[in-house]
Write a protein that holds these residues in place. Sequence first.
Motif: not given
Length: 298
Positions: A71, A75, A187
């Motif tokens: 990520p 994020l 993720v």
Amino acid sequence: MPRPPLNDWFVTTHRFARIAPALFVLLWSSGFVGAKFGMPWAPPLHFLVARFAAVLAIMLPAAPFLRVTWPRNQLLIHTALAGLLVQTGYFTCVFMAMHTGLSAGMVALIAGLQPVIVSIFAGLVLRERRNRLQWIGLALGVAGVFMVIQNKLGHGNVTGLGVALAFVALVSISLGTVYQKRFCNGVDVVATSIIQCAVSLLILLPLAALFESGSIHWNGQFIFSLLWVVVVVSIGAIGILLWLLRHGEAGQVSGLFFLVPPTTAVIAWLCFGDELSAFMLAGIALTMLGVYLASPRN
């Protein structure tokens, strides 16, 4: 079309999806037994530092072979913050609470409230709704957990600090579960584990050096315990937990935690000969009924 990461390809198979909840409960529950072997030989923060360092030593070299997708930007920050709650906060407070003398039974009773707390947070943040039958299931789950561990509640030293730490652990993992579902849903599972263990290590390493005077006594029992909580819990159970959160509702996943104290009781009976009475077996059955009723598919 690029191939998906190897770890995503594996865990999205139909067979794994069917066994993942039961496998998570079994692996997570065994962690309490594994930790029991190692806690006498290391201060709690030192134990956790060794744990997170060992996870990184295993998973970082494996990441290129697993084609991990990392990520970025916000994020990445969200993944790290979720790790502070799900891993750093929860495990630190649980280990510290048990170090004060609070019994594993009392810690399990407090942690048994997690599905209720998560359901409340999930309703407010994720708009996950529970009907009356599901709330009844949550109540039955709490009652079943209490039946399983009630005979252990008098063991250990019940201190205000220990109880407070156990409640902080409860709030930490409850908030972390909802946060993980809300902000980190897409993720990569392996990337999440690596990032969250790295954050935990960076925080706990200086704290262990500053505030704990003891050291780790490296012997066969501690090494066995460390390997167990690293491979079985940190890599296995937490990896499955992250995948379950990615593919299911937060409230549904958290309901599995009702099954952890009963499963731990069975494992302790098999490994240490701990008591497993008819009353406790009735509690296990009640807990399983509660989890079934609390499932959103009902």
